[in-house]
Design a protein around this motif. Sequence first.
Motif, PDB file in Angstrom:
ATOM      1  N   GLU A 155      47.565 147.533   4.224  1.00  0.00           N
ATOM      2  CA  GLU A 155      48.431 148.310   5.104  1.00  0.00           C
ATOM      3  C   GLU A 155      49.320 149.257   4.298  1.00  0.00           C
ATOM      4  O   GLU A 155      49.580 150.392   4.715  1.00  0.00           O
ATOM      5  CB  GLU A 155      49.292 147.368   5.948  1.00  0.00           C
ATOM      6  CG  GLU A 155      48.496 146.578   6.975  1.00  0.00           C
ATOM      7  CD  GLU A 155      49.379 145.607   7.743  1.00  0.00           C
ATOM      8  OE1 GLU A 155      50.604 145.568   7.430  1.00  0.00           O
ATOM      9  OE2 GLU A 155      48.875 144.910   8.633  1.00  0.00           O
ATOM     10  N   ARG A 156      49.781 148.790   3.144  1.00  0.00           N
ATOM     11  CA  ARG A 156      50.626 149.635   2.320  1.00  0.00           C
ATOM     12  C   ARG A 156      49.861 150.832   1.779  1.00  0.00           C
ATOM     13  O   ARG A 156      50.416 151.920   1.614  1.00  0.00           O
ATOM     14  CB  ARG A 156      51.202 148.795   1.181  1.00  0.00           C
ATOM     15  CG  ARG A 156      52.361 149.434   0.469  1.00  0.00           C
ATOM     16  CD  ARG A 156      53.223 148.445  -0.265  1.00  0.00           C
ATOM     17  NE  ARG A 156      52.447 147.593  -1.151  1.00  0.00           N
ATOM     18  CZ  ARG A 156      52.394 146.263  -1.043  1.00  0.00           C
ATOM     19  NH1 ARG A 156      53.056 145.640  -0.076  1.00  0.00           N
ATOM     20  NH2 ARG A 156      51.680 145.547  -1.894  1.00  0.00           N
ATOM     21  N   ASN A 158      47.382 152.331   3.351  1.00  0.00           N
ATOM     22  CA  ASN A 158      47.093 153.237   4.458  1.00  0.00           C
ATOM     23  C   ASN A 158      48.322 154.010   4.911  1.00  0.00           C
ATOM     24  O   ASN A 158      48.194 155.022   5.609  1.00  0.00           O
ATOM     25  CB  ASN A 158      46.523 152.447   5.638  1.00  0.00           C
ATOM     26  CG  ASN A 158      45.162 151.845   5.309  1.00  0.00           C
ATOM     27  OD1 ASN A 158      44.413 152.385   4.496  1.00  0.00           O
ATOM     28  ND2 ASN A 158      44.831 150.720   5.941  1.00  0.00           N
ATOM     29  N   GLN A 159      49.510 153.550   4.555  1.00  0.00           N
ATOM     30  CA  GLN A 159      50.720 154.239   4.962  1.00  0.00           C
ATOM     31  C   GLN A 159      50.879 155.537   4.176  1.00  0.00           C
ATOM     32  O   GLN A 159      50.517 155.610   3.004  1.00  0.00           O
ATOM     33  CB  GLN A 159      51.945 153.348   4.734  1.00  0.00           C
ATOM     34  CG  GLN A 159      52.002 152.158   5.676  1.00  0.00           C
ATOM     35  CD  GLN A 159      53.213 151.280   5.386  1.00  0.00           C
ATOM     36  OE1 GLN A 159      53.968 151.541   4.448  1.00  0.00           O
ATOM     37  NE2 GLN A 159      53.393 150.248   6.189  1.00  0.00           N
ATOM     38  N   GLU A 161      52.603 158.509   2.008  1.00  0.00           N
ATOM     39  CA  GLU A 161      53.570 158.434   0.926  1.00  0.00           C
ATOM     40  C   GLU A 161      54.925 158.946   1.397  1.00  0.00           C
ATOM     41  O   GLU A 161      55.017 159.941   2.099  1.00  0.00           O
ATOM     42  CB  GLU A 161      53.094 159.265  -0.272  1.00  0.00           C
ATOM     43  CG  GLU A 161      51.824 158.729  -0.915  1.00  0.00           C
ATOM     44  CD  GLU A 161      51.444 159.520  -2.139  1.00  0.00           C
ATOM     45  OE1 GLU A 161      52.177 160.495  -2.425  1.00  0.00           O
ATOM     46  OE2 GLU A 161      50.455 159.179  -2.799  1.00  0.00           O
ATOM     47  N   GLN A 162      55.967 158.249   0.981  1.00  0.00           N
ATOM     48  CA  GLN A 162      57.318 158.638   1.349  1.00  0.00           C
ATOM     49  C   GLN A 162      57.802 159.766   0.436  1.00  0.00           C
ATOM     50  O   GLN A 162      57.272 160.013  -0.632  1.00  0.00           O
ATOM     51  CB  GLN A 162      58.262 157.437   1.249  1.00  0.00           C
ATOM     52  CG  GLN A 162      57.848 156.289   2.166  1.00  0.00           C
ATOM     53  CD  GLN A 162      58.767 155.090   2.010  1.00  0.00           C
ATOM     54  OE1 GLN A 162      59.693 155.116   1.217  1.00  0.00           O
ATOM     55  NE2 GLN A 162      58.517 154.052   2.786  1.00  0.00           N
TER      56      GLN A 162
END
Length: 227
Positions: A155-156, A158-159, A161-162
């Motif tokens: 999941e991380r 697929n998120q 980028e901040q």
Amino acid sequence: MSIVPHKNSKPASGVDNTSRRIWDKDDFRKKAEEREAKASKEEKEDSAYEARKRKRLERDPLHQGLIVERTHLKQRDYQIDLAARLGKTQVVGLNMPLSQQAGYFCSVCDCILRDSQSYLDHINGKWHNRALGMTMRVEKSTVDQVRRKLEEVKERKNQPEQDDYLPEGIDRRIMEAEAAEAKAKEEKRLRKLEKKAKEDKQDEEDAGGDADMMALMGFGGFGGGKK
């Protein structure tokens, strides 16, 4: 009564056949001193070991009764900054406490380590973790925990980028300092442009006032114009 020697007996040679052993007193004194020095050294080592052992037991929460059972080895929840005091000057004295001396101080074990490698070996070692109430054994993960961890990693990934994401090896403090420097340069440039605009406006106003004054006084232009 006289004793007549046997005719086949040999006469005495007159030499003492018995031998007396000669002792080297200096050699035995040296050996005795070496034995005493070795015994004294062993006694000092034993006393130093006992002192270290006693201090470790005094810091051990299990021995003090603060905990009932040691926990498994856990990951540190803080970041180790080995370069925090890099490039700084410090006055060191012999009578200063350990926490103010040169090196890396461990508040848990109340000791000082002279280099970063020794410090890392210490905080990752057996006695330091025992003082924290942990063993050197790691808790075994179950199948469900492994699956849950894999799902979190998936999941991380697929998120998106901040904005505050930093690649590895880039220090946030350096980026903030560069951004602040660029902002200061831009503000300085804008102040210069504003100052120049004010000066140009003032020059135009002064030039216009001079022309009006010259017209009132009857002066015309100086050459170049048609009559």
